[in-house]
Design an enzyme around this catalytic site. Structure first.
Site, PDB file in Angstrom:
ATOM      1  N   HIS A  81      39.966 -41.555 -14.087  1.00  0.00           N
ATOM      2  CA  HIS A  81      39.093 -40.676 -13.290  1.00  0.00           C
ATOM      3  C   HIS A  81      39.004 -39.263 -13.865  1.00  0.00           C
ATOM      4  O   HIS A  81      38.682 -38.326 -13.137  1.00  0.00           O
ATOM      5  CB  HIS A  81      39.575 -40.636 -11.828  1.00  0.00           C
ATOM      6  CG  HIS A  81      39.369 -41.927 -11.090  1.00  0.00           C
ATOM      7  ND1 HIS A  81      40.132 -42.335 -10.016  1.00  0.00           N
ATOM      8  CD2 HIS A  81      38.460 -42.936 -11.288  1.00  0.00           C
ATOM      9  CE1 HIS A  81      39.702 -43.511  -9.576  1.00  0.00           C
ATOM     10  NE2 HIS A  81      38.701 -43.903 -10.336  1.00  0.00           N
ATOM     11  N   CYS A 128      29.317 -29.579 -18.092  1.00  0.00           N
ATOM     12  CA  CYS A 128      28.109 -28.876 -17.652  1.00  0.00           C
ATOM     13  C   CYS A 128      27.452 -29.703 -16.540  1.00  0.00           C
ATOM     14  O   CYS A 128      27.180 -30.885 -16.731  1.00  0.00           O
ATOM     15  CB  CYS A 128      27.141 -28.692 -18.826  1.00  0.00           C
ATOM     16  SG  CYS A 128      25.588 -27.928 -18.307  1.00  0.00           S
ATOM     17  N   GLY A 155      51.957 -46.876  -6.897  1.00  0.00           N
ATOM     18  CA  GLY A 155      51.559 -45.689  -6.129  1.00  0.00           C
ATOM     19  C   GLY A 155      50.076 -45.516  -5.920  1.00  0.00           C
ATOM     20  O   GLY A 155      49.590 -44.387  -5.909  1.00  0.00           O
ATOM     21  N   ASN A 201      55.088 -49.785  -4.239  1.00  0.00           N
ATOM     22  CA  ASN A 201      54.460 -48.916  -3.235  1.00  0.00           C
ATOM     23  C   ASN A 201      55.215 -49.121  -1.921  1.00  0.00           C
ATOM     24  O   ASN A 201      55.412 -50.257  -1.503  1.00  0.00           O
ATOM     25  CB  ASN A 201      52.976 -49.322  -3.064  1.00  0.00           C
ATOM     26  CG  ASN A 201      52.168 -48.306  -2.272  1.00  0.00           C
ATOM     27  OD1 ASN A 201      52.653 -47.710  -1.311  1.00  0.00           O
ATOM     28  ND2 ASN A 201      50.932 -48.111  -2.675  1.00  0.00           N
ATOM     29  N   GLU A 257      54.145 -48.756   0.944  1.00  0.00           N
ATOM     30  CA  GLU A 257      53.228 -49.320   1.954  1.00  0.00           C
ATOM     31  C   GLU A 257      52.479 -50.514   1.370  1.00  0.00           C
ATOM     32  O   GLU A 257      52.179 -50.537   0.176  1.00  0.00           O
ATOM     33  CB  GLU A 257      52.174 -48.279   2.372  1.00  0.00           C
ATOM     34  CG  GLU A 257      52.723 -46.946   2.850  1.00  0.00           C
ATOM     35  CD  GLU A 257      53.448 -47.049   4.183  1.00  0.00           C
ATOM     36  OE1 GLU A 257      53.121 -47.978   4.958  1.00  0.00           O
ATOM     37  OE2 GLU A 257      54.341 -46.218   4.430  1.00  0.00           O
TER      38      GLU A 257
HETATM   39  C1  BJW Z   1      53.728 -43.971  -3.025  1.00  0.00           C
HETATM   40  C2  BJW Z   1      54.625 -42.947  -2.858  1.00  0.00           C
HETATM   41  C3  BJW Z   1      55.741 -42.961  -3.686  1.00  0.00           C
HETATM   42  C4  BJW Z   1      53.083 -42.574  -1.469  1.00  0.00           C
HETATM   43  N1  BJW Z   1      55.875 -43.963  -4.583  1.00  0.00           N
HETATM   44  N2  BJW Z   1      53.881 -44.938  -3.916  1.00  0.00           N
HETATM   45  C5  BJW Z   1      33.603 -52.373  -4.981  1.00  0.00           C
HETATM   46  C6  BJW Z   1      33.877 -52.535  -3.621  1.00  0.00           C
HETATM   47  C7  BJW Z   1      33.682 -51.486  -2.729  1.00  0.00           C
HETATM   48  C8  BJW Z   1      33.231 -50.227  -3.169  1.00  0.00           C
HETATM   49  C9  BJW Z   1      32.982 -50.070  -4.499  1.00  0.00           C
HETATM   50  C10 BJW Z   1      33.163 -51.124  -5.386  1.00  0.00           C
HETATM   51  N3  BJW Z   1      32.839 -50.681  -6.631  1.00  0.00           N
HETATM   52  C11 BJW Z   1      32.500 -49.368  -6.548  1.00  0.00           C
HETATM   53  C12 BJW Z   1      32.550 -48.974  -5.264  1.00  0.00           C
HETATM   54  C13 BJW Z   1      32.256 -47.608  -4.761  1.00  0.00           C
HETATM   55  C14 BJW Z   1      33.421 -46.650  -4.908  1.00  0.00           C
HETATM   56  C15 BJW Z   1      34.613 -47.161  -4.119  1.00  0.00           C
HETATM   57  O1  BJW Z   1      35.550 -47.709  -4.636  1.00  0.00           O
HETATM   58  N4  BJW Z   1      34.608 -46.949  -2.821  1.00  0.00           N
HETATM   59  C16 BJW Z   1      35.706 -47.405  -1.954  1.00  0.00           C
HETATM   60  C17 BJW Z   1      36.448 -46.191  -1.368  1.00  0.00           C
HETATM   61  C18 BJW Z   1      35.151 -48.293  -0.885  1.00  0.00           C
HETATM   62  N5  BJW Z   1      33.759 -46.446  -6.324  1.00  0.00           N
HETATM   63  C19 BJW Z   1      33.091 -45.603  -7.105  1.00  0.00           C
HETATM   64  O2  BJW Z   1      32.136 -44.965  -6.693  1.00  0.00           O
HETATM   65  C20 BJW Z   1      33.568 -45.474  -8.542  1.00  0.00           C
HETATM   66  N6  BJW Z   1      32.463 -45.576  -9.418  1.00  0.00           N
HETATM   67  C21 BJW Z   1      31.856 -46.736  -9.694  1.00  0.00           C
HETATM   68  O3  BJW Z   1      32.245 -47.788  -9.249  1.00  0.00           O
HETATM   69  O4  BJW Z   1      30.765 -46.621 -10.555  1.00  0.00           O
HETATM   70  C22 BJW Z   1      29.864 -47.702 -10.656  1.00  0.00           C
HETATM   71  C23 BJW Z   1      28.916 -47.523  -9.517  1.00  0.00           C
HETATM   72  C24 BJW Z   1      28.069 -46.440  -9.528  1.00  0.00           C
HETATM   73  C25 BJW Z   1      27.182 -46.277  -8.476  1.00  0.00           C
HETATM   74  C26 BJW Z   1      27.193 -47.167  -7.399  1.00  0.00           C
HETATM   75  C27 BJW Z   1      28.110 -48.244  -7.397  1.00  0.00           C
HETATM   76  C28 BJW Z   1      28.965 -48.417  -8.469  1.00  0.00           C
HETATM   77  C29 BJW Z   1      34.163 -44.105  -8.800  1.00  0.00           C
HETATM   78  C30 BJW Z   1      35.387 -43.839  -8.003  1.00  0.00           C
HETATM   79  C31 BJW Z   1      35.858 -42.392  -8.254  1.00  0.00           C
HETATM   80  C32 BJW Z   1      37.073 -42.029  -7.433  1.00  0.00           C
HETATM   81  N7  BJW Z   1      37.341 -40.645  -7.581  1.00  0.00           N
HETATM   82  C33 BJW Z   1      38.503 -40.052  -6.950  1.00  0.00           C
HETATM   83  C34 BJW Z   1      38.442 -38.525  -7.127  1.00  0.00           C
HETATM   84  C35 BJW Z   1      38.811 -38.134  -8.563  1.00  0.00           C
HETATM   85  C36 BJW Z   1      38.696 -36.679  -8.767  1.00  0.00           C
HETATM   86  C37 BJW Z   1      39.634 -35.881  -7.912  1.00  0.00           C
HETATM   87  O5  BJW Z   1      40.848 -36.097  -7.916  1.00  0.00           O
HETATM   88  O6  BJW Z   1      39.136 -35.014  -7.219  1.00  0.00           O
HETATM   89  O7  BJW Z   1      39.693 -40.581  -7.520  1.00  0.00           O
HETATM   90  S1  BJW Z   1      38.673 -40.462  -5.209  1.00  0.00           S
HETATM   91  C38 BJW Z   1      40.422 -40.591  -5.228  1.00  0.00           C
HETATM   92  O8  BJW Z   1      40.805 -41.967  -4.979  1.00  0.00           O
HETATM   93  C39 BJW Z   1      40.841 -40.294  -6.682  1.00  0.00           C
HETATM   94  C40 BJW Z   1      41.934 -41.297  -6.895  1.00  0.00           C
HETATM   95  O9  BJW Z   1      42.158 -41.493  -8.274  1.00  0.00           O
HETATM   96  C41 BJW Z   1      41.421 -42.501  -6.156  1.00  0.00           C
HETATM   97  C42 BJW Z   1      42.488 -43.499  -5.802  1.00  0.00           C
HETATM   98  O10 BJW Z   1      43.403 -42.947  -4.919  1.00  0.00           O
HETATM   99  P1  BJW Z   1      44.953 -43.361  -5.020  1.00  0.00           P
HETATM  100  O11 BJW Z   1      45.525 -42.863  -6.281  1.00  0.00           O
HETATM  101  O12 BJW Z   1      45.090 -44.812  -4.752  1.00  0.00           O
HETATM  102  O13 BJW Z   1      45.575 -42.466  -3.848  1.00  0.00           O
HETATM  103  P2  BJW Z   1      45.719 -42.794  -2.280  1.00  0.00           P
HETATM  104  O14 BJW Z   1      45.994 -41.520  -1.587  1.00  0.00           O
HETATM  105  O15 BJW Z   1      44.594 -43.613  -1.782  1.00  0.00           O
HETATM  106  O16 BJW Z   1      47.012 -43.734  -2.207  1.00  0.00           O
HETATM  107  C43 BJW Z   1      48.305 -43.266  -2.490  1.00  0.00           C
HETATM  108  C44 BJW Z   1      49.244 -44.442  -2.406  1.00  0.00           C
HETATM  109  O17 BJW Z   1      50.526 -43.993  -2.841  1.00  0.00           O
HETATM  110  C45 BJW Z   1      49.418 -44.992  -0.974  1.00  0.00           C
HETATM  111  O18 BJW Z   1      49.256 -46.410  -1.016  1.00  0.00           O
HETATM  112  C46 BJW Z   1      50.878 -44.657  -0.619  1.00  0.00           C
HETATM  113  O19 BJW Z   1      51.512 -45.658   0.152  1.00  0.00           O
HETATM  114  C47 BJW Z   1      51.498 -44.585  -1.993  1.00  0.00           C
HETATM  115  N8  BJW Z   1      52.666 -43.734  -2.101  1.00  0.00           N
HETATM  116  N9  BJW Z   1      54.146 -42.101  -1.833  1.00  0.00           N
HETATM  117  C48 BJW Z   1      54.905 -44.929  -4.647  1.00  0.00           C
HETATM  118  N10 BJW Z   1      56.695 -42.003  -3.570  1.00  0.00           N
HETATM  119 ZN    ZN Z   2      25.246 -26.322 -19.869  1.00  0.00          ZN
END
Ligand code: BJW
Ligand code: ZN
Length: 254
Positions: free
Chosen positions: A126, A134, A198, A224, A226
């Site tokens: 990501h 830009c 995680g 994880n 959870e």
């Molecule tokens: C511990 C712990 C400890 C706590 N030890 N563990 C298929 C199905 C449904 C939807 C879609 C699909 N394909 C695409 C989509 C749409 C969308 C999507 O997925 N939506 C869902 C939410 C429904 N995806 C996209 O749009 C992606 N693009 C794409 O698919 O392009 C093609 C396309 C284009 C146009 C239309 C359709 C398709 C892009 C996704 C971009 C995500 N971006 C972010 C922000 C990044 C920038 C920033 O940081 O600001 O990425 S969102 C945010 O979520 C960030 C993260 O990388 C990402 C994942 O989060 P993560 O890391 O899992 O964190 P948490 O908080 O959710 O979980 C933490 C976990 O840690 C928990 O489980 C805890 O239990 C655990 N934990 N302490 C171990 N000590």
């Molecule tokens: Zn520019």
């Protein structure tokens, strides 16, 4: 009956140790939980809200188009938090394992803590919070450039080529993954052991990598505290914090 006490070995850990001893190719996908012990808030737990907004409301091109100043303020706040954090034992264990032949690390995290712990060739699924691009995608600007100033000055920052708005070098909802990055991540699914650590496994396409790895015959493991949507199908689930489980597995290996 009670479960293991905090810090105690979890049932199944020895299975992962055994698999890793066999010395095959290891691939790891990490999410925000890996950086939780460093003090970086995760997205979907209580600390992940900023002024009451969820990531889904801020991490979109639509939010940026509507209010670039507010979105940059959120990123500047996060850049400040991350700059004050250090890698934790989960990052350090993975950095040590990155010296194993055939190791690959794909992270959804934009914080740069894996790199700071010493892991090379991290696949940043990501993007990076320390890179800018830009907003207009002008031809004169590089695709991404590095700027680790905290706080950013000016805010919002400008494109050095056209003087227009700069954007964070990350992937927002609705944006595609860089094709080279996607290819590298898919390449990592061809392995013997595939660890998912995680992440809530809610965000696609990153959440689907484990299915691809299983399809290709990998032994799949989730770490994880959870349960997540992939817990049911993983070959092994270790329900503990990454910063405890990974160093314990590493200690048992040596
Ligand atoms: C511990 C712990 C400890 C706590 N030890 N563990 C298929 C199905 C449904 C939807 C879609 C699909 N394909 C695409 C989509 C749409 C969308 C999507 O997925 N939506 C869902 C939410 C429904 N995806 C996209 O749009 C992606 N693009 C794409 O698919 O392009 C093609 C396309 C284009 C146009 C239309 C359709 C398709 C892009 C996704 C971009 C995500 N971006 C972010 C922000 C990044 C920038 C920033 O940081 O600001 O990425 S969102 C945010 O979520 C960030 C993260 O990388 C990402 C994942 O989060 P993560 O890391 O899992 O964190 P948490 O908080 O959710 O979980 C933490 C976990 O840690 C928990 O489980 C805890 O239990 C655990 N934990 N302490 C171990 N000590
Ligand atoms: Zn520019």
């Amino acid at each position: 009956m009670t479960g293991p006490l905090p810090g105690e070995e979890l049932p199944g850990e020895e299975l992962l140790v055994e698999r890793l001893r066999q010395g095959g190719r290891l691939s790891v996908v990490t999410g925000a939980g890996v950086s939780a012990a460093s003090g970086v808030p995760t997205f979907r737990d209580a600390g992940g809200l900023w002024r009451g907004f969820r990531a889904e409301e801020l991490a979109t091109p639509q939010a940026f188009a509507r209010d670039p100043e507010a979105v940059w303020e959120w990123y500047d706040w996060r850049r400040g938090q991350i700059a004050a954090c250090d890698p934790n034992p989960a990052h350090e264990t993975l950095a040590a394992w990155s010296r194993r032949p055939g190791f690959r690390l794909v992270t959804q995290n934009v914080d740069g803590l894996h790199e700071r712990a010493g892991t090379e060739a991290v696949v940043r699924f990501h993007g990076s919070i320390w890179e800018l691009g830009c907003w207009d995608g002008c031809a004169e600007a590089p695709a991404r450039w590095w700027d680790d100033s905290v706080p950013l000055d000016p805010r919002p920052p400008r494109c050095p080529a056209c003087g227009g708005l700069a954007r964070p070098g990350v992937v927002w909802f609705g944006e595609g993954i860089d094709p080279a990055v996607l290819e590298a991540a898919l390449g990592a699914t061809a392995c013997d052991v595939f660890l998912v650590v995680g992440t809530s496994s809610l965000v696609h396409p990153a959440a689907g990598l484990i299915d691809e790895a299983r399809r290709q015959g990998a032994f799949t493991v989730e770490i994880n505290p959870e349960a997540t949507p992939v817990s049911e199908s993983a070959d092994l689930v270790l329900p503990g914090p990454a910063e405890a489980v990974l160093p314990r597995v590493d200690a048992a290996l040596t």
